[in-house]
Design a protein around this motif. Structure first.
Motif, PDB file in Angstrom:
ATOM      1  N   ARG A 320      -9.050  -4.252 -13.931  1.00  0.00           N
ATOM      2  CA  ARG A 320      -7.813  -5.052 -14.245  1.00  0.00           C
ATOM      3  C   ARG A 320      -6.991  -5.200 -12.867  1.00  0.00           C
ATOM      4  N   GLY A 321      -7.394  -4.359 -11.835  1.00  0.00           N
ATOM      5  CA  GLY A 321      -6.860  -4.324 -10.712  1.00  0.00           C
ATOM      6  C   GLY A 321      -7.052  -3.131  -9.669  1.00  0.00           C
ATOM      7  N   PHE A 322      -6.725  -3.376  -8.270  1.00  0.00           N
ATOM      8  CA  PHE A 322      -7.011  -2.483  -7.410  1.00  0.00           C
ATOM      9  C   PHE A 322      -6.197  -2.871  -6.026  1.00  0.00           C
ATOM     10  N   GLY A 323      -5.771  -1.734  -5.328  1.00  0.00           N
ATOM     11  CA  GLY A 323      -5.217  -2.046  -4.028  1.00  0.00           C
ATOM     12  C   GLY A 323      -4.983  -1.022  -3.268  1.00  0.00           C
ATOM     13  N   LEU A 324      -4.795  -1.277  -1.825  1.00  0.00           N
ATOM     14  CA  LEU A 324      -4.259  -0.285  -0.857  1.00  0.00           C
ATOM     15  C   LEU A 324      -2.745  -0.356  -0.963  1.00  0.00           C
ATOM     16  N   LEU A 325      -2.310   0.608  -1.082  1.00  0.00           N
ATOM     17  CA  LEU A 325      -0.982   1.006  -1.386  1.00  0.00           C
ATOM     18  C   LEU A 325      -0.231   1.978  -0.248  1.00  0.00           C
ATOM     19  N   GLN A 326       0.847   1.577  -0.090  1.00  0.00           N
ATOM     20  CA  GLN A 326       1.730   2.331   0.955  1.00  0.00           C
ATOM     21  C   GLN A 326       2.807   2.971  -0.176  1.00  0.00           C
ATOM     22  N   ARG A 327       2.746   4.325  -0.786  1.00  0.00           N
ATOM     23  CA  ARG A 327       3.612   4.646  -1.729  1.00  0.00           C
ATOM     24  C   ARG A 327       4.411   5.357  -1.076  1.00  0.00           C
ATOM     25  N   ASP A 328       4.256   5.888   0.279  1.00  0.00           N
ATOM     26  CA  ASP A 328       5.434   6.890   0.930  1.00  0.00           C
ATOM     27  C   ASP A 328       6.564   5.871   1.527  1.00  0.00           C
ATOM     28  N   ARG A 329       7.571   5.815   1.019  1.00  0.00           N
ATOM     29  CA  ARG A 329       8.717   4.764   1.597  1.00  0.00           C
ATOM     30  C   ARG A 329       9.801   5.480   2.080  1.00  0.00           C
ATOM     31  N   LEU A 330       9.772   6.652   2.769  1.00  0.00           N
ATOM     32  CA  LEU A 330      10.814   7.222   3.442  1.00  0.00           C
ATOM     33  C   LEU A 330      10.565   7.232   4.943  1.00  0.00           C
TER      34      LEU A 330
END
Length: 520
Positions: A320-330
């Motif tokens: 259904r989907g995949f991705g390289l994410l940048q979760r840390d937004r601080l």
């Protein structure tokens, strides 16, 4: 093993220039340096057939013209060559101002630029008068028809570019927060294989207005073993969304044919404090690979900077989907006031239709600096590509701060490693404590005194200690901790999630733990 390191270094530099469009016309006016060839019929279907015919013929290696002169246009020389603001190409009633990159040491092969209007394509002719070239630049010695290296799309009325195509089959956008970071590319061929990686390149771009977005781009692709077409309809407004049709034709067998490929950088994070050699707390464009499987499971795989090249495969059917994410937004977790890693876009791949059986493959390559792209992720079908095969897949790329379809369950928000054992007591040798924090979704909605919450932990080898799960008592996060003991230095595959009775509360944390060698 590398992933086109020079491309990243130069693209980072070019992204700081702030070049953008002001005014211009799609077709040349009198006295304008924008000159076009005669119109030719154009359609996506016809371009696909052109790629099919190319693949049926032997590959002819491309030899750059004036290579010695282009070699002298290094990074410093390249950024001094500026595209003229008054020659900006305007498309879609001014919604897509476009400027072009000059050739140089890192980009020696020209690309064809074609503007499509009413089913007719006209080729933009290179003219040195389109650029402000310093008098002492080697570019002054180049032929008058040397060609363009790529292009960038600008935000109307600003000095900001938000989309760029430069080098091989790479492209990238600045995402929601207007900060360039990771890249996408059409294909990843034989990444991390014993044989050299093959880099297909976009040879021609066909630019036309989009009915629903800013710009439609058809890209003709060629390389020794494949030819193809990538067409993307690009929308901008918060997240940048690319609706992509991909058509490929194989000239020869290809063992590792990575589709919807993403390329990023991961140096270090809070996970591996002991390996930091820089003053900043964390340095990365992405901190994890997220997967939404065909069966509905949500998985989070934190990234590593390994000692050796590591390839991990997550088998699936109709993902259904995949991705390289940048979760840390601080900002406080990076403290970088120059390139702002907390603003780097995440990129999510949303397959359209059924992709069948295969795997999302993650490749992690050792790096000792942030200038190197050392992370790749892509879809790899079960069946290897054979000579004469035709591959057709459609998908959507979402360049955003987070995945476009957030999970109902809680997400992993931090992974930390440290010495195992109990504080205040002698620490056992070879034992590592693992701490994983979850927040949001079902787990974030739990009261702090919720009963029956447990951590489900498994390992591919070694011995696990008792796993605890409890509220952190700050905000809504929940934490699990456990010890892992594993002999040797071979990777250990760890998995963990939280549940309450039969209810799964979180996504699955899937981590490749790399034990350090014990002191002699």
């Amino acid at each position: 093993m590398t992933i086109d390191l020079n491309r990243r270094e130069l693209m980072l530099g070019l992204g700081l220039l702030g070049l953008s469009g002001v005014t211009g016309q799609a077709l040349a006016a009198e006295g304008d340096a924008l000159r076009f060839g005669e119109p030719q019929p154009f359609s996506f279907d016809a371009l696909v057939e052109r790629a099919r015919a190319m693949a049926a013929a032997p590959y002819v290696p491309e030899v750059p013209a004036a290579s010695d002169t282009l070699e002298r246009i290094d990074f410093d020389q390249h950024w001094r060559i500026r595209y003229r603001a008054d020659q900006t190409l305007e498309l879609n009633d001014g919604r897509a101002p476009i400027r072009f990159f000059h050739l140089g040491r890192y980009f020696k092969l020209p690309v064809g630029i074609h503007v499509v209007e009413n089913g007719q394509a006209r080729t933009l002719r290179y003219d040195p008068k389109l650029f402000d070239i310093p008098a002492d630049s080697p570019a002054k010695e180049l032929p008058d028809d040397i060609g363009f290296a790529g292009f960038r799309v600008l935000e109307p009325g600003t000095e900001t570019d938000w989309l760029a195509f430069l080098g091989a089959a790479y492209f990238r956008t600045s995402g929601e927060d207007n900060q360039f970071g990771m890249s996408a590319r059409a294909l990843a061929i034989d990444v991390a294989m014993p044989t050299p990686e093959e880099f297909p390149r976009f040879t021609d771009f066909f630019l036309e207005p989009s009915a629903d977005g800013r710009l439609a781009i058809s890209c003709l692709l060629n390389s020794p073993r494949v030819a193809g077409v990538l067409r993307m309809d690009v929308r901008k407004g918060g997240p940048i969304v690319m609706d992509i049709q991909a058509r490929y034709f194989a000239r020869d067998d290809i063992q590792r044919f990575g589709i919807a490929a993403l390329t990023s950088m991961f140096w270090y994070s809070e996970t591996d404090r002991g390996r930091r050699v820089d003053w900043r707390p964390e340095v990365h464009d992405s901190d994890g690979l997220a997967l939404w499987t065909g069966a509905g499971e949500r998985i989070w795989r934190p990234l590593n900077n390994p000692v050796n090249v590591m390839t991990s495969s997550f088998t699936d059917e109709n993902p259904r989907g995949f991705g390289l994410l940048q979760r840390d937004r601080l900002f406080d977790n990076y403290e970088d006031d120059g390139v702002f890693y907390e603003k780097r876009a995440s990129v999510w791949v949303e397959p359209k239709g059924n992709w069948g059986r295969g795997a999302v493959q993650l490749v992690e390559i050792p790096t000792d600096d942030e200038i190197h792209d050392n992370i790749a992720a892509y879809w790899l079908a079960d069946q290897s590509v054979r000579r004469g095969d035709a591959i057709a897949l459609d998908y959507v790329l979402h360049w955003a701060n987070r995945e476009p379809y957030p999970p109902r369950v809680g997400e992993v928000v931090a992974t930390r490693l440290g010495r195992g054992g109990i504080a205040g007591q002698p620490r056992p040798a070879g034992v590592t404590k693992v701490v994983v924090d979850f927040d949001g979704g079902l787990v974030g909605a739990l009261p702090r005194d919720a009963k029956g919450v447990e951590a489900v932990v498994s390992t591919s080898r070694g011995t696990l200690g008792k796993a605890d799960a409890y509220s952190v008592k700050v905000g809504t996060a929940w934490r699990t901790t456990f010890d892992i003991t594993a002999e040797g230095t071979d990777p250990v595959e760890l998995r963990c999630y939280l549940r309450q009775g039969d209810t799964v509360l979180t996504e699955t944390w899937a981590y490749q733990f790399l034990p350090l060698p014990r002191p002699a």
